[in-house]
Write a protein that holds these residues in place. Structure first.
Motif, mmCIF file in Angstrom:
data_model
loop_
_atom_site.group_PDB
_atom_site.id
_atom_site.type_symbol
_atom_site.label_atom_id
_atom_site.label_comp_id
_atom_site.label_asym_id
_atom_site.label_seq_id
_atom_site.Cartn_x
_atom_site.Cartn_y
_atom_site.Cartn_z
ATOM 1 N N ILE A 148 4.576 -7.035 -0.600
ATOM 2 C CA ILE A 148 4.019 -6.153 -1.632
ATOM 3 C C ILE A 148 5.015 -5.064 -1.997
ATOM 4 O O ILE A 148 5.213 -4.744 -3.180
ATOM 5 C CB ILE A 148 2.678 -5.551 -1.154
ATOM 6 C CG1 ILE A 148 1.581 -6.630 -1.184
ATOM 7 C CG2 ILE A 148 2.267 -4.362 -2.022
ATOM 8 C CD1 ILE A 148 0.263 -6.182 -0.589
ATOM 9 N N GLU A 149 5.660 -4.484 -1.004
ATOM 10 C CA GLU A 149 6.644 -3.436 -1.273
ATOM 11 C C GLU A 149 7.805 -3.970 -2.095
ATOM 12 O O GLU A 149 8.297 -3.295 -3.021
ATOM 13 C CB GLU A 149 7.160 -2.850 0.042
ATOM 14 C CG GLU A 149 8.118 -1.686 -0.150
ATOM 15 C CD GLU A 149 8.606 -1.115 1.170
ATOM 16 O OE1 GLU A 149 9.656 -0.438 1.164
ATOM 17 O OE2 GLU A 149 7.938 -1.335 2.211
ATOM 18 N N LEU A 150 8.262 -5.193 -1.789
ATOM 19 C CA LEU A 150 9.348 -5.801 -2.569
ATOM 20 C C LEU A 150 8.956 -5.896 -4.040
ATOM 21 O O LEU A 150 9.722 -5.502 -4.928
ATOM 22 C CB LEU A 150 9.655 -7.195 -2.019
ATOM 23 C CG LEU A 150 10.580 -8.071 -2.883
ATOM 24 C CD1 LEU A 150 11.997 -7.517 -2.886
ATOM 25 C CD2 LEU A 150 10.578 -9.526 -2.385
ATOM 26 N N LEU A 151 7.751 -6.424 -4.290
ATOM 27 C CA LEU A 151 7.326 -6.625 -5.674
ATOM 28 C C LEU A 151 7.063 -5.291 -6.378
ATOM 29 O O LEU A 151 7.400 -5.129 -7.557
ATOM 30 C CB LEU A 151 6.090 -7.512 -5.718
ATOM 31 C CG LEU A 151 6.290 -8.937 -5.153
ATOM 32 C CD1 LEU A 151 5.013 -9.745 -5.294
ATOM 33 C CD2 LEU A 151 7.449 -9.642 -5.858
ATOM 34 N N LYS A 152 6.485 -4.334 -5.669
ATOM 35 C CA LYS A 152 6.253 -3.031 -6.281
ATOM 36 C C LYS A 152 7.568 -2.356 -6.663
ATOM 37 O O LYS A 152 7.662 -1.681 -7.696
ATOM 38 C CB LYS A 152 5.467 -2.128 -5.323
ATOM 39 C CG LYS A 152 3.976 -2.425 -5.262
ATOM 40 C CD LYS A 152 3.260 -1.415 -4.373
ATOM 41 C CE LYS A 152 1.756 -1.612 -4.438
ATOM 42 N NZ LYS A 152 1.013 -0.634 -3.600
ATOM 43 N N ASN A 153 8.578 -2.534 -5.850
ATOM 44 C CA ASN A 153 9.862 -1.875 -6.098
ATOM 45 C C ASN A 153 10.646 -2.502 -7.243
ATOM 46 O O ASN A 153 11.415 -1.801 -7.926
ATOM 47 C CB ASN A 153 10.720 -1.890 -4.837
ATOM 48 C CG ASN A 153 10.244 -0.897 -3.792
ATOM 49 O OD1 ASN A 153 9.488 0.018 -4.098
ATOM 50 N ND2 ASN A 153 10.665 -1.081 -2.556
ATOM 51 N N TYR A 154 10.469 -3.817 -7.459
ATOM 52 C CA TYR A 154 11.377 -4.509 -8.373
ATOM 53 C C TYR A 154 10.726 -5.117 -9.601
ATOM 54 O O TYR A 154 11.437 -5.440 -10.561
ATOM 55 C CB TYR A 154 12.169 -5.583 -7.610
ATOM 56 C CG TYR A 154 13.186 -4.971 -6.678
ATOM 57 C CD1 TYR A 154 14.422 -4.541 -7.151
ATOM 58 C CD2 TYR A 154 12.898 -4.768 -5.336
ATOM 59 C CE1 TYR A 154 15.350 -3.953 -6.312
ATOM 60 C CE2 TYR A 154 13.814 -4.177 -4.485
ATOM 61 C CZ TYR A 154 15.040 -3.773 -4.976
ATOM 62 O OH TYR A 154 15.960 -3.174 -4.130
#
Length: 239
Positions: free
Chosen positions: A43-49
Motif C-alpha cells: 500500500i505504501e508503494l502504491l500511495k507513494n508512486y
C-alpha cells in the motif's frame, strides 16, 4: 550530465520494497501481524508512486443494491470524482463505481492463493455499478460504461519450482473470466500479466518496479471512473 541514473533509481525502488518484504517475512512471527505488514508495504508503494488522482487502502466495496464485497487487501480507487467514501471505526467502505483495481497481498504464491485471490476479485467485479450521462461544455455526453476492474495478487516468494513457470500458468488459467488475475508480482522473481493472447510471465530482478510501471500503464488506459448515481444510494435513507 546530472549524475543520476534511471537504471539505478528503478533498481533502488525494487530493492527497498523487496528488502522490506523479505524482512517482514523473516522477522514477524504472528501470521496476522505478518500479513498486515505485507499489505502495508505494498500500500505504501502504491500511495507513494501512483498519481494523486488515485487512493489506495484496505477496504470493503459496496454497490447501490446494498451488496458488499469481501474485504480486499488493496483497493485502488478514485477520490477526485467520487463521493461516499465511508469510514466506520477505522474500516473503509468504498462505492463500486470508484474502483480501478483490487489486489490481494500474501507472503507467497501457490495454487490456493491464486484461487483465493480470484474469489476476492470476483466479489468486487460482480457488484453493480451505476453510470450517469456527463454534463460538459460541449453538451451532455452519454453515460460511460463501467470499465474493467484490474485484479491481481502480490507476494514476495513462490512455493513453486521454478517459481515463474508452468505451475503458475496452470493456476492462472483455471480462473473464470470474472475472477481472472490480470497482473501480479512475485517480488523475488518476476511479474505475471494477462494479455490478449493469454497469461505471460516475465522473470525480472526488479519485479516490484516492473509491476508498478505496468500497473500505471494499465490505469492510464482505464481513463476516469463513471459518474456515480448518488440518488441510487440515497434511496436507502427511506428505509
Amino acid at each position: 550530465m546530472s549524475g543520476w541514473s534511471l537504471e539505478t533509481l528503478l533498481a533502488g525502488l525494487h530493492g527497498e520494497i523487496s528488502l522490506r518484504l523479505e524482512r517482514s517475512r523473516a522477522a514477524i512471527g504472528h501470521p496476522v501481524a505478518k500479513g498486515d505488514a505485507t499489505e502495508g508495504i505494498w500500500i505504501e508503494l502504491l500511495k507513494n508512486y501512483l498519481p494523486e488522482r488515485y487512493r489506495v487502502d484496505r477496504a470493503f466495496v459496496i454497490d447501490s443494491t446494498d451488496t458488499t464485497s469481501q474485504q480486499i487487501d488493496i483497493v485502488v480507487y478514485d477520490r477526485q470524482y467520487t463521493p461516499l467514501i465511508f469510514k466506520q471505526d477505522g474500516t473503509l467502505v468504498i462505492p463500486a463505481e470508484s474502483v480501478y483495481a483490487v489486489f490481494e497481498a500474501k507472503q507467497s504464491i501457490d495454487a490456493d492463493q491464486v484461487e483465493y485471490a480470484a474469489k476476492k476479485i470476483a466479489s468486487v467485479r460482480s457488484l453493480y455499478r451505476t453510470s450517469l450521462p456527463i454534463p460538459s461544455a460541449a453538451g451532455v455526453q452519454p453515460a460511460k460504461p463501467p470499465g474493467h476492474i484490474i485484479g491481481g495478487l502480490l507476494t514476495f516468494e513462490s512455493e513453486w519450482n521454478p517459481p515463474m513457470g508452468a505451475p503458475l500458468l496452470k493456476a492462472l488459467a483455471t480462473a473464470e473470466a470474472t475472477a481472472s488475475l490480470d497482473l501480479g508480482c512475485v517480488a523475488a522473481h518476476g511479474i505475471f500479466m494477462r494479455q490478449d493472447d493469454g497469461n505471460v510471465l516475465e522473470a525480472d530482478k526488479r519485479a516490484a518496479t516492473a509491476f508498478l510501471l505496468e500497473l500505471i500503464a494499465r490505469l492510464q488506459t482505464s481513463a476516469t471512473v463513471p459518474m456515480i448515481d448518488v440518488r441510487a444510494y440515497a434511496r436507502f435513507l427511506k428505509g
